[in-house]
Design an enzyme around this catalytic site. Structure first.
Site, mmCIF file in Angstrom:
data_model
loop_
_atom_site.group_PDB
_atom_site.id
_atom_site.type_symbol
_atom_site.label_atom_id
_atom_site.label_comp_id
_atom_site.label_asym_id
_atom_site.label_seq_id
_atom_site.Cartn_x
_atom_site.Cartn_y
_atom_site.Cartn_z
ATOM 1 N N HIS A 1 0.796 -1.234 0.000
ATOM 2 C CA HIS A 1 0.000 0.000 0.000
ATOM 3 C C HIS A 1 0.819 1.269 0.000
ATOM 4 O O HIS A 1 0.254 2.354 0.098
ATOM 5 C CB HIS A 1 -0.909 0.043 1.236
ATOM 6 C CG HIS A 1 -2.122 -0.804 1.109
ATOM 7 N ND1 HIS A 1 -3.280 -0.350 0.510
ATOM 8 C CD2 HIS A 1 -2.367 -2.074 1.466
ATOM 9 C CE1 HIS A 1 -4.177 -1.312 0.530
ATOM 10 N NE2 HIS A 1 -3.643 -2.377 1.105
ATOM 11 N N LYS B 1 -8.488 14.175 4.186
ATOM 12 C CA LYS B 1 -7.700 12.937 4.243
ATOM 13 C C LYS B 1 -6.841 13.019 5.495
ATOM 14 O O LYS B 1 -6.820 14.048 6.157
ATOM 15 C CB LYS B 1 -6.843 12.778 2.989
ATOM 16 C CG LYS B 1 -6.061 14.050 2.623
ATOM 17 C CD LYS B 1 -5.369 13.934 1.262
ATOM 18 C CE LYS B 1 -6.293 14.052 0.080
ATOM 19 N NZ LYS B 1 -6.257 12.891 -0.803
ATOM 20 N N ARG B 2 -6.151 11.948 5.839
ATOM 21 C CA ARG B 2 -5.275 12.039 7.001
ATOM 22 C C ARG B 2 -4.268 13.164 6.824
ATOM 23 O O ARG B 2 -3.868 13.475 5.704
ATOM 24 C CB ARG B 2 -4.555 10.700 7.230
ATOM 25 C CG ARG B 2 -5.454 9.668 7.879
ATOM 26 C CD ARG B 2 -5.983 10.138 9.221
ATOM 27 N NE ARG B 2 -4.904 10.098 10.194
ATOM 28 C CZ ARG B 2 -4.756 9.160 11.120
ATOM 29 N NH1 ARG B 2 -5.653 8.194 11.226
ATOM 30 N NH2 ARG B 2 -3.751 9.194 11.966
ATOM 31 N N THR C 1 -8.243 6.973 -2.457
ATOM 32 C CA THR C 1 -9.600 6.555 -2.797
ATOM 33 C C THR C 1 -10.555 7.726 -2.598
ATOM 34 O O THR C 1 -11.634 7.752 -3.193
ATOM 35 C CB THR C 1 -10.067 5.371 -1.922
ATOM 36 O OG1 THR C 1 -9.785 5.670 -0.552
ATOM 37 C CG2 THR C 1 -9.381 4.084 -2.332
ATOM 38 N N LYS D 1 0.939 14.716 1.811
ATOM 39 C CA LYS D 1 -0.349 15.066 1.214
ATOM 40 C C LYS D 1 -0.498 16.576 1.018
ATOM 41 O O LYS D 1 -1.429 17.039 0.375
ATOM 42 C CB LYS D 1 -1.495 14.526 2.071
ATOM 43 C CG LYS D 1 -1.600 12.987 2.065
ATOM 44 C CD LYS D 1 -2.708 12.512 3.010
ATOM 45 C CE LYS D 1 -2.821 10.992 3.122
ATOM 46 N NZ LYS D 1 -3.564 10.370 1.991
ATOM 47 N N LYS E 1 -14.052 9.058 -4.704
ATOM 48 C CA LYS E 1 -15.361 9.434 -4.152
ATOM 49 C C LYS E 1 -15.771 10.820 -4.649
ATOM 50 O O LYS E 1 -16.943 11.058 -4.968
ATOM 51 C CB LYS E 1 -15.320 9.416 -2.619
ATOM 52 C CG LYS E 1 -14.988 8.058 -2.017
ATOM 53 C CD LYS E 1 -14.683 8.192 -0.517
ATOM 54 C CE LYS E 1 -13.813 7.051 -0.011
ATOM 55 N NZ LYS E 1 -13.193 7.346 1.289
HETATM 56 C C1 LIG Z 1 -11.862 7.627 1.619
HETATM 57 C C2 LIG Z 1 -11.444 7.966 2.982
HETATM 58 C C3 LIG Z 1 -10.089 8.133 3.288
HETATM 59 C C4 LIG Z 1 -9.006 8.026 2.246
HETATM 60 O O1 LIG Z 1 -8.795 9.312 1.670
HETATM 61 P P1 LIG Z 1 -7.545 9.601 0.741
HETATM 62 O O2 LIG Z 1 -7.847 10.950 0.179
HETATM 63 O O3 LIG Z 1 -7.541 8.552 -0.318
HETATM 64 O O4 LIG Z 1 -6.337 9.583 1.594
HETATM 65 C C5 LIG Z 1 -9.733 8.458 4.576
HETATM 66 N N1 LIG Z 1 -10.662 8.612 5.543
HETATM 67 C C6 LIG Z 1 -11.977 8.476 5.285
HETATM 68 C C7 LIG Z 1 -12.953 8.685 6.384
HETATM 69 C C8 LIG Z 1 -12.408 8.141 4.009
HETATM 70 O O5 LIG Z 1 -13.721 7.982 3.775
#
Ligand SMILES: *Cc1c(COP(=O)(O)O)cnc(C)c1O
Length: 780
Positions: free
Chosen positions: A331, A518-519, A626, A524, A630
C-alpha cells in the site's frame, strides 16, 4: 408493516425493559438494529451454506473502517421504504436514529476504508469473501480543537452495544504467545449485506479475553487486584487501534495484536477445514485464498507454517501450501511505513515463532544462490538482516502474488522499491487499482444525484455496474446539466447547514466548495493549500475590488497524536481560518473551515458537496488514494498532481476536465537530486510573503515554536517540494476561480467526471482480485 412495528416494540421490552417510545435515540437505534437482525440472520445462515465446499477468499486486515451500518444495511437488504414509513407511523424520526449510531472507526484512513469497500463489493457480487480483523474496544480517536490545537479523546464506540455484532463464544480459540502466555480470542461477527440481499457475508472480529477470567485463589487470599490481573492484561490486546497512518512504530503491543488476529483467524480456518472432513492439507489452498492487507497480517505466513507442521506436515510441503494460499497487497512507497521488527523485541513476544521465519529465510538464501544473485544485492531480498525482520520481503517471497494499488504505484514498485524481486519473479507483481463502493458513496450519501442518474438512464443498473454511467454521455444536454447543478447546490446547502450546526460557522453555498479531506501527512501537502489561501488573503487585502470569486476552503484531517509537524500544520490552518473568517475585507470572498473529527460519516456529507477535489500529494508518494474517486463519482473536478490513481482519473475523464499541475513522479525524483528551496521561494510570486507569515508575527502558535519549525523545514529541506510546486499550483487554483465564473461550463467538467468514473467502483477491483488472484466465483 405492523409486523415490524410489533417486533420493534417487543425488542424494546426485551432488551431495555421499557417501552420503545420511552427510549432515547441511541437506544431506539439499537432496538431497531436488533429487530432488523432477526430478519437478516436466517439469510446470513443460508448464505454461509451456499458457499460450503467452494473455494473462499479471506481478507486479513488490521483495519476495517466501516462507519455506520444502519442505512447501508437497509439499502442493501432492500427493505428501504417499509422501515422509514413504519417508523414515521410510530412517530419516530429516522434521521435521528441514523445519527445516533456510532461510527465503527476500526481504521485510520484509506487502507481501512478500502477493506470496508471491498467487503461491500464482495457480498454484492455474490462472492465468498470474509473479513478477519480485530474488535478494537476503542476505534480511531475523536478529534477536538482547543485554541486551534488538535486534542484527542477516546472513542468508546461499543459502550452502547452494537446491534450488528454477534458474539460466537463457542468458536473461541486460544492464541499462544509462549508456553506461559495464552489468550482467548472470541469472535464477534458482523453481517456484510450485499446489494439486493442475496448474499450476506461475514466480518469476523476477534476480541481478546483471559483464558482464566478470574483467579479464585488470589481472590480467596484477599488479593483482589491480582485476581483480575490476567483478565486486564489479556483484554489490553484488543483495546485500542494504533492511530498511525502511513508510519510504522515497532511497538510490542502492536506485534501482539498482529499475531493475535492472524493466529486466531488461521486456527479458525483450519478447524473448519477439518470439521468438514478434510484430512489432506493439499486441499487447503484449493479451498482458501487469503489476502494480506499490507504487512500488518504478515505473521500469518510463519504461523501457518507452524500450524501445518503441528498437523504433521514437513516444512517444504507447508511452505508450498502457504505460498499457494496467500497473496499480499502493498500500500505504500514511503520508507517510514515499511514494517521491520527488531529480533530482540520479536523474541520477547513470540519466542517460538522466530524459528519459522528463520527457516523461511534459509529457504530464500538457497533460492538466491540458485538464482545466481550477487551477494552484495542480497540485502534487497533477505527477510533477516542486521537482527531485523523485513515483513515486506517475507510477504513477497512467501505468497503467490504481490499487488500494487494503482498503475503508477505498481510501476514504481517494479522499477524502484522492489525491482530486485521483480527481476526474479517477473510475473509476481501486478496491479489492482483501488475502487470505492458506489452503494455507500453515491446511492446512500447522494440520493439526489442517484435519482438524476437513474431517471436519465431509465434504470438503476449502475448500482451494481458503475460502468453504465458512461451512457449518461448521450444525455449531456442543457436540461441534464441544469439538474446536475441543482443537485450540487442542494448538497452544498445540506453541508452548509451541517457545518453551521457542528462547527458554528456559516458558509455560502454559492461559493466554490474546495475540499481537502484525508489524514494529515506532510506528503499530502495540506500546507501547500494553506499557503495558497494565505497568498490569496494577501492579494485580496491589497486589492479588495479585484473581482474575486467566492470560495470556501474546507479541510478535514486527523493527525497521528505523536506526529509533531502534522499537528503544527493543523494549528496553522486553524489560525489562518480564524484570521480569514473574521476579517471583514476578506470574509465576503473567502472562508476557511477545518471540520472537526473527520471520519466516514462526515465524509458522506463532504464528498457530494464538493466542487473541487484536492489531490495535491507530491507525485510518487500517494500509492492510490480513494478519496479522489469518491469526489469524482460525485461530480467534483480534481486539482491534483500526476500521482496515485489521479493518473487514471484524468485518463478516464480527460485532463481538460481537471486541473493537473506540478512535477510528475520522475521529475520530482530528478528535482530532489539537486534542490534548493530558496530558488522557488525567491522566484515565485506571492510565495515568500505567504511563507513569512509563519514567522513575521502574523500568526501566533501559543509560544510552542511550531510555526517557526514549519518555516524552517520548508526553508531548509522542503522534503515534499511544496515550494517547488507552488507556482503551478497557484496557477491551477487561479484558473479554477476564473473558470467558475462560467458556472455552466465549470459544472459540465464536474458532470463529465461523474460520467467517466465507472472504473473506480470497488466492484471492478474485486472482480479482478477474484479472477486473477483468488480464483473464486459467485454463487447467486
Ligand atoms: C476515503 C477515505 C479516506 C481516504 O482518503 P484519501 O484521500 O484517499 O487519503 C480516509 N478517511 C476516510 C474517512 C475516508 O472515507
Amino acid at each position: 408493516m405492523t409486523d415490524l412495528k410489533i417486533r420493534i416494540e417487543r425488542k424494546a421490552y426485551q432488551s431495555h425493559g421499557q417501552s420503545f417510545y420511552e427510549l432515547n435515540s441511541k437506544e431506539q437505534f439499537i432496538v431497531l438494529g436488533k429487530a432488523l437482525m432477526e430478519d437478516l440472520v436466517p439469510k446470513w445462515i443460508d448464505s454461509r451454506n451456499k458457499f460450503k465446499g467452494k473455494k473462499q477468499a479471506y481478507y486479513f486486515s488490521a483495519e476495517f473502517l466501516m462507519g455506520r451500518a444502519l442505512s447501508n444495511n437497509i439499502i442493501n437488504s432492500g427493505i428501504d421504504s417499509n422501515i422509514k414509513q413504519t417508523l414515521e407511523e410510530m412517530g419516530v424520526n429516522y434521521n435521528e436514529l441514523e445519527e445516533a449510531e456510532d461510527d465503527a472507526g476500526l481504521g485510520n484512513g484509506g487502507l481501512g476504508r478500502l477493506a470496508a469497500c471491498f467487503l461491500d463489493s464482495g457480498a454484492t457480487l455474490n462472492l465468498p469473501l470474509s473479513g478477519y480483523g480485530i474488535l478494537y474496544e476503542y476505534g480511531i480517536f475523536k478529534q477536538y480543537f482547543i485554541d486551534g490545537f488538535q486534542v484527542e479523546r477516546r472513542d468508546p464506540w461499543l459502550e452502547n452495544d452494537s446491534p450488528w455484532l454477534i458474539k460466537n463464544a463457542n468458536e473461541s480459540v486460544i492464541v499462544e504467545y509462549s508456553e506461559s502466555e495464552k489468550v482467548r480470542a472470541v469472535p464477534h461477527d458482523m453481517p456484510i449485506i450485499g446489494y439486493g440481499g442475496d448474499t450476506i457475508n461475514t466480518l469476523r472480529l476477534w476480541k481478546a479475553e483471559a483464558v482464566e477470567q478470574f483467579d479464585f485463589k488470589a481472590f480467596d487470599e484477599g488479593r483482589y487486584i491480582e485476581s483480575v490481573r490476567e483478565q486486564n492484561e489479556a483484554e489490553t490486546i484488543s483495546r485500542i487501534l494504533y492511530p498511525n497512518d502511513s508510519t510504522y512504530e515497532g511497538k510490542q503491543l502492536r506485534l501482539r495484536q498482529q499475531y493475535f488476529f492472524t493466529s486466531a483467524s488461521l486456527q479458525d480456518l483450519i478447524r473448519k477445514f477439518k470439521a468438514e472432513g478434510y484430512e489432506d492439507f493439499e486441499a487447503f489452498h484449493k479451498l482458501h485464498a487469503i489476502q494480506l492487507n499490507d504487512t500488518h497480517p504478515a505473521l500469518a505466513i510463519p504461523e501457518m507454517v507452524r500450524l501445518l507442521e503441528k498437523e504433521g506436515l514437513e516444512f517444504e510441503r507447508a511452505f508450498n501450501i502457504v505460498q499457494k494460499t496467500f497473496a499480499y497487497t502493498n500500500h505504500t512507497l514511503l520508507a517510514e511505513a515499511l514494517e521491520v521488527w527488531d529480533k530482540k523485541l520479536f523474541l520477547s513476544v513470540l519466542p517460538n515463532l522466530y524459528e519459522f521465519i528463520e527457516r523461511i529465510n534459509n529457504r530464500l538464501i538457497d533460492n538466491l544462490k540458485v538464482w545466481g544473485i550477487d551477494k552484495d544485492r542480497w540485502n534487497k531480498y533477505l527477510i533477516l538482516q542486521n537482527d531485523q525482520i523485513h515483513m515486506a520481503f517475507m510477504s513477497i517471497y512467501a505468497t503467490k502474488m504481490t499487488n500494487g494499488v494503482a498503475a503508477l504505484h505498481t510501476d514504481l514498485l517494479r522499477e524502484t522499491v522492489i525491482q530486485d524481486w521483480h527481476k526474479v519473479y517477473p510475473e509476481r507483481i501486478n496491479n489492482k487499482t483501488n475502487g470505492v463502493t458506489q452503494r455507500r458513496w453515491l446511492l446512500h450519501s447522494n440520493p439526489q444525484l442517484s435519482g438524476l442518474i437513474t431517471d436519465t438512464l431509465g434504470n438503476d443498473e449502475w448500482v451494481t455496474d458503475l460502468s453504465q454511467l458512461k451512457n449518461l454521455e448521450q444525455h449531456l444536454n442543457e436540461e441534464t446539466l441544469a439538474r446536475f447543478i441543482d443537485v450540487k447546490k442542494a448538497k452544498k446547502q445540506e453541508l452548509a447547514d451541517y457545518i453551521q450546526k457542528h462547527e458554528y460557522e456559516s458558509v455560502d453555498p454559492a461559493s466554490i466548495f474546495d475540499i481537502h479531506i484525508k489524514r494529515l501527512h506532510e506528503y499530502k501537502r495540506q500546507l501547500m493549500l494553506a499557503l495558497y489561501i494565505q497568498d490569496l488573503y494577501n492579494r485580496i487585502k491589497e486589492n479588495p475590488d479585484g473581482g474575486w470569486t467566492k470560495r470556501t476552503f474546507i479541510f478535514g484531517a486527523k493527525s497521528a497524536p505523536g506526529y509533531y509537524m502534522a499537528k503544527a500544520i493543523i494549528k496553522f490552518i486553524n489560525e489562518i481560518a480564524n484570521k480569514v473568517n473574521t476579517d471583514g475585507d476578506v470574509n465576503s470572498f473567502i472562508k476557511v473551515i477545518f471540520v472537526t473529527n473527520y471520519g466516514v460519516s462526515y465524509a458522506e456529507r463532504l464528498f457530494p458537496a464538493a466542487d473541487v477535489s484536492e489531490q495535491i500529494s507530491m507525485a510518487g508518494k500517494e500509492a492510490s488514494g480513494t478519496g479522489n474517486m469518491k469526489f469524482m463519482i460525485n461530480g467534483a473536478v480534481t486539482v491534483g498532481t500526476m500521482d496515485g490513481a489521479n493518473v487514471e482519473i484524468v485518463e478516464e475523464a480527460g485532463k481538460e476536465n481537471n486541473y493537473i499541475f506540478g512535477l510528475d513522479a520522475a521529475e520530482a525524483i530528478e528535482k530532489k537530486k539537486d534542490y534548493n528551496p530558496a530558488v522557488p521561494l525567491e522566484n515565485t510570486e506571492g510565495l515568500k510573503r505567504a511563507v513569512d507569515s509563519l514567522v513575521d508575527g502574523t500568526y501566533h502558535d501559543n509560544n510552542t515554536g511550531m510555526f517557526k519549525d514549519i518555516h524552517d523545514s520548508l526553508m531548509n529541506v522542503d522534503e515534499y517540494l511544496v515550494l517547488e510546486d507552488f507556482e503551478s499550483y497557484r496557477q491551477a487554483q487561479d484558473q479554477i476561480a476564473q473558470d467558475f465564473k462560467d458556472e455552466k461550463e465549470f459544472y459540465k467538467k464536474g458532470f463529465i467526471n461523474t460520467v467517466n468514473s465507472g472504473k473506480f467502483s470497488s466492484d471492478r477491483t474485486i472482480e479482478e482480485y477474484a479472477a486473477e488472484i483468488w480464483n473464486v466465483t459467485p454463487v447467486k
